[in-house]
Structure formats: C-alpha cells, structure tokens
Write a protein that holds these residues in place. Sequence first.
Motif, PDB file in Angstrom:
ATOM      1  N   PHE A   1     -13.862  -0.560  -1.915  1.00 39.59           N
ATOM      2  CA  PHE A   1     -13.997   0.700  -1.106  1.00 39.59           C
ATOM      3  C   PHE A   1     -12.523   1.032  -0.448  1.00 39.59           C
ATOM      4  CE2 PHE A   1     -14.863   1.906   3.310  1.00 39.59           C
ATOM      5  CZ  PHE A   1     -15.252   3.070   3.289  1.00 39.59           C
ATOM      6  N   LEU A   2     -11.963   0.008   0.020  1.00 35.27           N
ATOM      7  CA  LEU A   2     -10.681   0.150   0.659  1.00 35.27           C
ATOM      8  C   LEU A   2      -9.800   1.133  -0.260  1.00 35.27           C
ATOM      9  CD1 LEU A   2     -10.364  -3.094   2.576  1.00 35.27           C
ATOM     10  CD2 LEU A   2     -10.977  -0.959   3.590  1.00 35.27           C
ATOM     11  N   ILE A  56       0.704   4.218  -2.679  1.00 36.89           N
ATOM     12  CA  ILE A  56       0.249   5.582  -2.221  1.00 36.89           C
ATOM     13  C   ILE A  56       1.296   6.516  -3.027  1.00 36.89           C
ATOM     14  CG2 ILE A  56       0.241   7.147  -0.340  1.00 36.89           C
ATOM     15  CD1 ILE A  56      -1.093   5.026   1.249  1.00 36.89           C
ATOM     16  N   TRP A  62     -18.021  16.269   1.730  1.00 36.42           N
ATOM     17  CA  TRP A  62     -18.488  15.716   3.070  1.00 36.42           C
ATOM     18  C   TRP A  62     -18.277  16.593   4.418  1.00 36.42           C
ATOM     19  CZ3 TRP A  62     -19.966  10.953   4.762  1.00 36.42           C
ATOM     20  CH2 TRP A  62     -20.174  10.016   4.032  1.00 36.42           C
ATOM     21  N   LEU A 102     -10.843   4.216  -0.514  1.00 35.49           N
ATOM     22  CA  LEU A 102     -10.591   5.312   0.619  1.00 35.49           C
ATOM     23  C   LEU A 102      -9.048   5.637   0.621  1.00 35.49           C
ATOM     24  CD1 LEU A 102     -11.953   5.896   3.428  1.00 35.49           C
ATOM     25  CD2 LEU A 102     -10.790   3.997   4.141  1.00 35.49           C
ATOM     26  N   VAL A 103      -7.998   4.816   0.462  1.00 33.44           N
ATOM     27  CA  VAL A 103      -6.776   5.140   0.411  1.00 33.44           C
ATOM     28  C   VAL A 103      -6.369   6.089  -0.626  1.00 33.44           C
ATOM     29  CG1 VAL A 103      -4.413   4.063   0.088  1.00 33.44           C
ATOM     30  CG2 VAL A 103      -6.042   2.878   1.510  1.00 33.44           C
ATOM     31  N   LEU A 136     -15.634  -7.193  -5.531  1.00 36.93           N
ATOM     32  CA  LEU A 136     -15.935  -5.675  -5.695  1.00 36.93           C
ATOM     33  C   LEU A 136     -16.121  -4.883  -4.496  1.00 36.93           C
ATOM     34  CD1 LEU A 136     -16.652  -4.445  -8.251  1.00 36.93           C
ATOM     35  CD2 LEU A 136     -19.124  -4.624  -8.021  1.00 36.93           C
ATOM     36  N   PRO A 137     -16.687  -5.181  -3.192  1.00 42.98           N
ATOM     37  CA  PRO A 137     -16.783  -4.478  -1.903  1.00 42.98           C
ATOM     38  C   PRO A 137     -15.601  -4.120  -1.612  1.00 42.98           C
ATOM     39  CG  PRO A 137     -18.166  -6.487  -1.941  1.00 42.98           C
ATOM     40  CD  PRO A 137     -17.394  -6.701  -3.059  1.00 42.98           C
ATOM     41  N   ARG A 150      -4.035  14.514  -0.318  1.00 39.73           N
ATOM     42  CA  ARG A 150      -2.914  15.119   0.167  1.00 39.73           C
ATOM     43  C   ARG A 150      -2.175  15.560  -0.945  1.00 39.73           C
ATOM     44  NH1 ARG A 150      -1.063  11.002   4.587  1.00 39.73           N
ATOM     45  NH2 ARG A 150      -0.124   9.881   2.830  1.00 39.73           N
ATOM     46  N   ASN A 159     -23.269   6.932  -6.425  1.00 40.44           N
ATOM     47  CA  ASN A 159     -22.068   5.911  -5.739  1.00 40.44           C
ATOM     48  C   ASN A 159     -21.989   4.835  -6.502  1.00 40.44           C
ATOM     49  OD1 ASN A 159     -21.336   8.162  -3.765  1.00 40.44           O
ATOM     50  ND2 ASN A 159     -23.008   7.418  -2.388  1.00 40.44           N
ATOM     51  N   TRP A 181       0.788  -1.235   0.050  1.00 42.17           N
ATOM     52  CA  TRP A 181      -0.083  -0.075  -0.073  1.00 42.17           C
ATOM     53  C   TRP A 181       0.813   1.171   0.150  1.00 42.17           C
ATOM     54  CZ3 TRP A 181      -5.195   0.069  -0.955  1.00 42.17           C
ATOM     55  CH2 TRP A 181      -5.776  -1.253  -0.770  1.00 42.17           C
ATOM     56  N   PHE A 189      -7.508   9.584   0.125  1.00 41.25           N
ATOM     57  CA  PHE A 189      -6.710  10.282   1.217  1.00 41.25           C
ATOM     58  C   PHE A 189      -5.337  10.651   0.475  1.00 41.25           C
ATOM     59  CE2 PHE A 189      -9.155   8.819   5.004  1.00 41.25           C
ATOM     60  CZ  PHE A 189      -8.838   9.755   5.696  1.00 41.25           C
TER      61      PHE A 189
END
Lengths: 428, 327
Positions: A381-382, A270, A323, A385-386, A377-378, A393, A354, A266, A389
């Motif tokens: 989301f992770l 990133i 958000w 999310l990463v 597929l679900p 940034r 979404n 990860w 972020f």
Amino acid sequence: MSTAIALANIGMWVCVTVLAIYAVRHYFFTLNRLFGRHRQPFVDVVRADWPSLVVFVPAHNESQVIRDSLDALLTCDYPEEQLTIVPIDDRSKDDTREILLEYAANYPDRIKPLLRDDGIPGKAAALAEAMERYTGEIFLVFDADYIPGVRLLKQLVAPFFDPEVGAVMGRVVPLNVGLSLLTRLLDLERAGGYQVDQQARMNLRLVPQYGGTVGGVRRVALEHVGGWKIDSLAEDTDLTVRLALAGWDVVYQNRSECYEEVPETWEARIRQIQRWAKGHNQALRRYLSAWVLNRSHMPFAKVLDGVLLLGVFAVPLVLVVGWACTMLLFFAGYPPAWGVFTVLAISTFNTVGNFAAFFQVAAASRIDGSRERIRMLPFLFLGFLVSTFAVGRAAVSRASWIRGGPVVWQKTERFRTTRTGSTGGGKS
Amino acid sequence: MARVTGRPSRRVSQAREVGFRGGRIAPHRAMIGIEVSWTLLIDLLVLPSIFAITMLLLLEPITAGWRLFFEALRTPLGLPGVVSTRVFEAGPFGVAIPYYTAASYWPETRDLATGWFLAIVAFTVGLFLRGRLLPLGYLLRALGIVQAVAQLWFTLASPPFAYDLPAYMNGLLVYGVVILVLSPFLVAFTFNIFDFRLSQKLLMGLLLQAHLSVLIPLLAVLHAWIIYRASLLAMPMLFFAFGVLFVLFVYVALYGWGMSWRSGGVLDATDRRPPTPEPRYPLNRPRPTPTPGSVRAITPIGTGVVRALNAGGQLMRRLAWRDWGRS
C-alpha cells in the motif's frame, strides 16, 4: 451545484469503470499464469547456427557497476566469433571511460567500446548511433547494472529463429532485495509484473513489452520501423508499439532471468517511476490513435491490451480524479439512500476490485518460491501510495503530453558497493 | 488412432519430472503452474458456498451479539441514546442490524480550529519526512488533504449534514454484513485456487470470518465514539481512510500470511528455502562412513575409485593430524 454533482457522478462512474477494467485484467492475467499453457519459444535450444549478435551496454557514469556487467557478458556461452560487446560511454564524468578502455585492451576482439563526446545525449540517441556502426543480425541491450547469466544470450537470441519475431524481452530480477523496505516491495512488484503480467500477455499472444534492457531487437525489424526515436523518453515502450503496429511479434522469455539493482531510496524510486510515466504517456499521446485505427489488422484482444498498456501510467490520475469525485458526492449526500444494489456494487468493488493487484503480486511470489516475502503484502500500500503521487505528478507534467523539450540522460542512481570498498549512492 | 493434440499426456509430463534414483526434478519457476482438477472446482464452488450459507444462518446470532456488545460498551464509553435494530433486506433474506440512536453535532468553532490544526500539522510533518519515512510522509499528506477538504466543507456549508451518526453506523454495519457473506467467495478465488491443503483452506476461511465478525462491531463502536466526541467533522476521515479500506487491509494482511504457508504442493517445488529432509540417521551420532559396497549401490563409479578416494581421505586425515600435533 446540481451540475457539479451530476458531473462528479459521471466522473466517478467513468473512473470506477476504468479501474474495474484494470482489476479484471489483473485477475484474468493471474488466472492465465496459474492455469494457462506457457509459451517460451525455443528457450531450450543450445546448439544451433547462431546469428551474429551485438550486445550494447549504454553507460553514463557507471563506474560502480559496469565491471560486473562486462565480466558477466564475457563469460556467456554465446559463440565468441559471433558475439561483439559494445559498451557505450556517453559523456561520463567518472571512471567509466577508463574502465571500458581497460577492458578493450584486454579483450580487443570481443569488446569494442563506443565513446561519445558530442551529438544528442540520452540512451536512445546513443543506441541509434551505435547501431549504425554495427551490422549484426541481432542487437541485445543491457543496462550497465545488469548481470546476465551464462546461458542468457542464447536464450534471448533463440526466439529470433522465428522470422516474425521483431523483439525479445527477458525477465528482470532484483539483486539487492533484502536491503530495505523499498527493495523488498520492488521485488514483489517486479515479480507481479514479469512472472504474471508479461508471461500472461505472452501466453495470450497479446503485447508483451520490450523493456529496453535484458532484451533485444532484430536489426531488420528495427530498420523497418524507422530505428530508435531519439526524442523518446521511453524508447522501449515506443519501440514495442511501433513493432506491434508494423506486424512484428514481441516475445517475452520468462526463463531468461537477469539480475538488476533496484533503487534503494524512495527519492530514487520516485525519479525512476516518474521517468517511466512521462515516457509511457508520451507513447500514449503518439500512438493511441494509430493503435485504435489499426484495429482491423489485429485481434480485438490485442488492441484492447495495447490501449491498456499505453494507459497504465495514466491510471493514478484516474484514481485521483475518482477520489475527488467520490469526496464531492459524499459531502453532497450521494447516494441518498442505501439501495441494495449500491451496497453490493460498492462492497464488491472496494474489496474484490482493490484486491486485484495484491492477488497478482501474491500469486507471482508464490510461483517464484518467495513464500515468506508475501507477508510484506500489506506494505505494498505504501508503494502504491508513493507511486500514485509520483506518477500523478508526472501525468500532469509538460513532458508527458507536449512535444519538444531537451532530451537528457535520466537514469537511476546506483547503490552497489564498488570494488575498492566504498559505497555508492551518488547521483549519476 | 490417438488424436494429435500437441500437448504431452499427463503420464509423459510426470515422467519428465522423474530424476535420478526416482527423485523429483523441481521445474523452473518460469514453467510452473496449477492443474485444473475436480477437487479444485469443489474448493472454488462448494467450500465458499458452505461458508456463505453457514454465515447466512449465523447472521442473526452474530448481529444479536453485536447489539449486546454495543449495549455493554455504551455506558463505559459515555455514549447516550439507545441501541435498537433495523432490518436490512436483500431479496428473500433479511437480517436485523443494530441501530444506534445517539446523535453527533455540527462542528463548533473549537472543533474546526482543532481540525485545522491537526490537518496542517499532518500535512506539514508529511512534507518534512524524508528517506525511509517518505511513504509515511505521503500518507500524512494524503490524510491532511482529506481532513482539509472536510474542514472547508464544514466551514462553508450549513447544517444539517447529509449523514447522521445512526445512518453512518448502520451503513458501516450493512457493509460488514455483506462482506461477511461474500468474503468466502473472495477467499475461494484468491486463496483456495492455490495448492493448499483442505485444512489450510478451511482455516483461512474461518480465520477471516471470525476476525471480521469481531472487527466490524469494534470498528463501528470506535467510529461512533470518535464522531460523538469530535463532532461530524471526523466522519469524512473515518469513512475514507479507516472504514472500508481498513477492512480490506485486514484481509490483505491475513491473506499475505496465509499465502506464506507451506502447502506441500506443486508451488512449493520452487521454494527458495526447501524443507529440511528427514535425517536418514540420528543426528546425535556421526553418519556411518560409506563403504565401497554401499557407494557402489548408489553411484555409477567403480569400487576401485571409491577405494582410492577412501585411501586418499585417510591419508589426508593422517597428514592433518600430524600437522596439528606439530603445532
């Protein structure tokens, strides 16, 4: 307080509008890919008067992977007398240079390495210097971890038989899919990005993106738009926009598949996506006004697609702002009552809006024949999310929006097992 | 005179896919797509309409079931108040949705302290999660931030809060009803457009609606119980992270599973793991050795070549047998 709420209200609806436009775009592209007619110009041409071709392989500390790439290029079926392979070593500190010299000694007529010890570092600068030395009609670029198939070079060169084509891009397929959750998620994302997104843009004559690898450019077109921008953080996006502004077509060849190594950690992911985001945002800053002002020379759909393409890495920032505004409005008690329209609008946006990205990825994997991978597929989301972020940034970083700053080699770590048996993973 | 369209006719397109001995050549995955047909239009418009109308007709008994469910769980969960109904109207339609009257309370010092503790722990643990657990770390950080914002609000603001528990639950159930009616159209445009069989399309629609019909009241009761026990401080977190978003991910999971089903249609042609063909011979006995005549019937090579191959094969087997006998 009321002013803040009013601003938050406006901010939320602006963000919702932007996100809704991207959601509609996801659906439209997916439906086009599923039901549209696919453009793949000259992809089946196998016998022709092939133009002179130079294949560049920029490398910086790539000893773990570059042998595989060169071996694969040597076995391609492009006419030998028309093909020159130029691996570029830019200040490597590992064995990359020795490997290139070894290959050059074994194939002196075909492999001509360029060894850089000074000058501006970075991929764009390396390519700019290399292209000044060679006069081929077509330049293709492969990253050092890419493994082209036998017919790939011909498939990528074939679209250049159309004199209006300035650049071509092939499809990138992950090689190391089953190693971790991340590599599986990246496989799904890549499928969505290429099988659906790029192909739909190609079908609709919009702006397929030249991705900097598994692709190439016509030398004349490159010279026309001023060559490589050596201060660019994403030379591929930069070149795509300049070519399109100058009237050149960019072609995406979905059948021209090439394997790549995706990040396995990860942290590496990133860094990769932040680099892409900074480069993309830099291109947004540089070319947005020119793109919009040039709209009379392009169809409206192309202008819109270009703006959305340039802004794609600013979306996470929009999401975060959206958000924040939503939270402020929630605490302030907005909306005061559950009106039917509000309920329907929020329900529809939350579900259909979404869901758009998931739909695109699932459709692409289904077309790819990766049926069982869609069960992951679900977990996307992770990944989202990463990315949100990381890209958020990057979007507020200095490099995204402010000129200047030193250009350095920013590249993704390699994880492929070397031929000597040790496992990679070191930062390069 | 035939019009020049530049597109091959369906007959020509199909002929292109016919391979040797009448088999089908699977097209490359870059070229594959779906054709628009009348059956597809029916799947896109008629099927979801039938589902939505059926759901509209069933809404009254379903929401009545939800009310019974709340009443049954109220006492075991220690929740006060009564369960009544409120009518949600949308145009000519109206449905009585359970309305739960229990009130929660403004967070006290102990609740705020617990909330701060949980938010800080989530955020801090999220900071230290690395490697494979990094996405979980980001998730914890995000949850920590959401909770911290709620903490700040309830620390600085004064009662009453903009929402009370009954209104919150009513909103969640209204959303659930809307989703129940609209979800068939989402299924139609994201699942039915693919080359699945009618039975699979019906099953996906049924599974989703059955799942949501059970999940939504369960979710509402769980939220009510948490908010009642942990004060209004828990409401923002539940609303943002475990409400609508959670329901969406139920569909994503179900959809992901459904999309992995084998359809037998055109998109299965590129499947990386093709279906195992029916064996031409029983598996419990060896396949008969091809004779020159049978091979001749299916291959373009001559009988002499087949005889030579057979002879070579027999020679190799004898040599191998002799070597094995020596060892």
